[in-house]
Design an enzyme around this catalytic site. Structure first.
Site, PDB file in Angstrom:
ATOM      1  N   ILE A   1     -24.903  -3.635   4.224  1.00 20.28           N
ATOM      2  CA  ILE A   1     -25.649  -4.774   3.683  1.00 20.28           C
ATOM      3  C   ILE A   1     -27.138  -4.610   3.950  1.00 20.28           C
ATOM      4  O   ILE A   1     -27.971  -4.809   3.052  1.00 20.28           O
ATOM      5  CB  ILE A   1     -25.129  -6.093   4.282  1.00 20.28           C
ATOM      6  CG1 ILE A   1     -23.667  -6.322   3.885  1.00 20.28           C
ATOM      7  CG2 ILE A   1     -25.987  -7.266   3.817  1.00 20.28           C
ATOM      8  CD1 ILE A   1     -23.016  -7.499   4.581  1.00 20.28           C
TER       9      ILE A   1
ATOM     10  N   THR B   1     -27.878 -14.090   7.157  1.00 21.79           N
ATOM     11  CA  THR B   1     -26.682 -14.107   6.321  1.00 21.79           C
ATOM     12  C   THR B   1     -25.539 -13.362   6.998  1.00 21.79           C
ATOM     13  O   THR B   1     -24.573 -12.982   6.339  1.00 21.79           O
ATOM     14  CB  THR B   1     -26.968 -13.457   4.950  1.00 21.79           C
ATOM     15  OG1 THR B   1     -27.503 -12.139   5.154  1.00 21.79           O
ATOM     16  CG2 THR B   1     -27.960 -14.280   4.143  1.00 21.79           C
ATOM     17  N   SER B   2     -25.639 -13.151   8.320  1.00 18.33           N
ATOM     18  CA  SER B   2     -24.636 -12.351   9.035  1.00 18.33           C
ATOM     19  C   SER B   2     -23.647 -13.222   9.791  1.00 18.33           C
ATOM     20  O   SER B   2     -22.573 -13.520   9.305  1.00 18.33           O
ATOM     21  CB  SER B   2     -25.332 -11.362   9.976  1.00 18.33           C
ATOM     22  OG  SER B   2     -26.056 -10.409   9.235  1.00 18.33           O
ATOM     23  N   ARG B   3     -24.003 -13.653  10.988  1.00 18.50           N
ATOM     24  CA  ARG B   3     -23.164 -14.528  11.799  1.00 18.50           C
ATOM     25  C   ARG B   3     -24.056 -15.557  12.479  1.00 18.50           C
ATOM     26  O   ARG B   3     -25.153 -15.243  12.947  1.00 18.50           O
ATOM     27  CB  ARG B   3     -22.372 -13.740  12.857  1.00 18.50           C
ATOM     28  CG  ARG B   3     -21.250 -12.871  12.284  1.00 18.50           C
ATOM     29  CD  ARG B   3     -20.129 -13.744  11.719  1.00 18.50           C
ATOM     30  NE  ARG B   3     -19.000 -12.954  11.224  1.00 18.50           N
ATOM     31  CZ  ARG B   3     -18.853 -12.546   9.981  1.00 18.50           C
ATOM     32  NH1 ARG B   3     -19.809 -12.807   9.081  1.00 18.50           N
ATOM     33  NH2 ARG B   3     -17.785 -11.849   9.607  1.00 18.50           N
TER      34      ARG B   3
ATOM     35  N   HIS C   1     -22.002 -20.242   3.708  1.00 18.05           N
ATOM     36  CA  HIS C   1     -21.321 -18.950   3.885  1.00 18.05           C
ATOM     37  C   HIS C   1     -20.565 -18.549   2.628  1.00 18.05           C
ATOM     38  O   HIS C   1     -19.348 -18.281   2.691  1.00 18.05           O
ATOM     39  CB  HIS C   1     -20.363 -19.016   5.072  1.00 18.05           C
ATOM     40  CG  HIS C   1     -20.122 -17.680   5.724  1.00 18.05           C
ATOM     41  ND1 HIS C   1     -19.917 -17.538   7.076  1.00 18.05           N
ATOM     42  CD2 HIS C   1     -20.040 -16.440   5.214  1.00 18.05           C
ATOM     43  CE1 HIS C   1     -19.739 -16.262   7.377  1.00 18.05           C
ATOM     44  NE2 HIS C   1     -19.824 -15.577   6.249  1.00 18.05           N
TER      45      HIS C   1
ATOM     46  N   ASP D   1     -27.157 -18.756   5.884  1.00 16.25           N
ATOM     47  CA  ASP D   1     -25.898 -18.866   5.162  1.00 16.25           C
ATOM     48  C   ASP D   1     -24.745 -18.973   6.150  1.00 16.25           C
ATOM     49  O   ASP D   1     -23.589 -19.085   5.753  1.00 16.25           O
ATOM     50  CB  ASP D   1     -25.705 -17.633   4.268  1.00 16.25           C
ATOM     51  CG  ASP D   1     -24.470 -17.726   3.391  1.00 16.25           C
ATOM     52  OD1 ASP D   1     -24.303 -18.764   2.735  1.00 16.25           O
ATOM     53  OD2 ASP D   1     -23.668 -16.764   3.383  1.00 16.25           O
TER      54      ASP D   1
ATOM     55  N   GLU E   1     -19.918 -23.362  12.353  1.00 14.29           N
ATOM     56  CA  GLU E   1     -19.565 -23.579  10.946  1.00 14.29           C
ATOM     57  C   GLU E   1     -18.082 -23.818  10.718  1.00 14.29           C
ATOM     58  O   GLU E   1     -17.698 -24.399   9.693  1.00 14.29           O
ATOM     59  CB  GLU E   1     -20.022 -22.389  10.105  1.00 14.29           C
ATOM     60  CG  GLU E   1     -19.266 -21.107  10.342  1.00 14.29           C
ATOM     61  CD  GLU E   1     -19.753 -19.983   9.441  1.00 14.29           C
ATOM     62  OE1 GLU E   1     -18.938 -19.449   8.689  1.00 14.29           O
ATOM     63  OE2 GLU E   1     -20.952 -19.655   9.482  1.00 14.29           O
TER      64      GLU E   1
END
Length: 300
Positions: free
Chosen positions: A160, A237-239, A300, A263, A268
């Site tokens: 990514i 946008t990972s964790r 996410h 994200d 979450e």
């Protein structure tokens, strides 16, 4: 091909999971069982004996769950994601349960989403969209900046991160990266590798593309934030746990962070992939985040 009576049990199932897995299964004939609930110690009893278990990012496959799955003679846990921080790999090894994942989990799509967040925060297209729908055509407060020529810090250059680097090079940006091992192909295209502290000091935008491990947990915290460029943009946008959310909120309040796009979110699993529009959300941290006009949250 395994026996046709093999049952694959899905947890955290979304409508699109059913659509695509059911379609794909037409050529295999496996027995598919879908559960919308997350996998955890309380729901592991739903697994049929001998099943393959398929999980997503917020399922909790800790040692206690792995032990329950082993009793049910589960021999494969399949992740429909790239990260595996939610699985106790050592416990799986002890119980001889194989784990597989999707390391090339649509890297271009995630990289493009990171770019979309950058452009949205910068050009404020979400605000412009809402204004025009209310017949407000004013441009006040919508000023952005040119991405061309800006310095982009990329933390993690796996599949990514690599795709993201190439996108930003295409925008005419200077791309500085950090990873344990430098990617020679990216270096040949103009990406330079640096220590984290050097990236923190000069990057206009930092985008996180690294896995969540004990070493990367709260990588962005109160100790490193003072080194950041004033008013920089942070994208994750990972964790969610790569950033200490409360420390980042303080940095937003002081304007050290000028824009935040996430994200993912550390808590979450209690929020994302659900419609909570008719409920009171008790999570004060996410409510505080969403109160900032320069914060963009996607689920996410």
């Amino acid at each position: 091909m395994q026996s046709l009576n093999t049952n694959i049990t899905f947890f955290s199932t979304q409508p699109y999971d059913k659509q695509f897995f059911t379609k794909c299964n037409e050529q295999f004939g496996y027995q598919l069982t879908y559960f919308e609930t997350q996998l955890n110690a309380s729901t592991a009893s739903l697994v049929k004996e001998g099943s393959v278990v398929c999980v997503f990012v917020n399922d909790k496959v800790d040692a206690a769950v792995v032990k329950q799955l082993a009793v049910k003679k589960v021999r494969i846990i399949a992740l429909r994601c790239a990260g595996f921080n939610n699985i106790d790999i050592e416990a799986c090894r002890q119980h001889q349960i194989n784990v597989c994942r999707v390391p090339a989990y649509s890297p271009e799509a995630v990289a493009e989403h990171a770019l979309a967040m950058i452009l949205t925060l910068n050009r404020k297209t979400h605000k412009a969209y809402n204004r025009v729908r209310e017949q407000n055509f004013s441009l006040n407060g919508l000023l952005g900046f040119d991405l061309h020529g800006k310095t982009i810090g990329v933390i993690g250059t796996g599949n990514i991160g690599k795709a993201f680097c190439k996108i930003m090079l295409g925008f005419g940006c200077k791309v500085m990266a950090f990873d344990i091992i430098a990617n020679k192909d990216l270096e040949a295209e103009g990406v330079t590798y640096h220590p984290l502290i050097d990236i923190y000091k000069v990057a206009d935008i930092i985008s996180l593309h690294c896995p969540l491990t004990e070493q990367t947990r709260h990588l962005i915290n109160a100790e490193v934030l003072p080194f950041f460029k004033q008013g920089m943009m942070l994208i994750n946008t990972s964790r969610g746990a790569l950033i200490d959310t409360n420390d980042v909120i303080d940095a937003l309040k002081s304007a050290k962070i000028g824009y935040l796009g996430i994200d993912v979110y550390e808590q979450e699993e209690k929020l994302f992939f659900r419609d909570l529009s008719a409920q009171i959300i008790a999570d004060d941290t996410i409510q505080r985040l969403m109160s900032f006009p320069n914060v963009l949250v996607t689920a996410h």
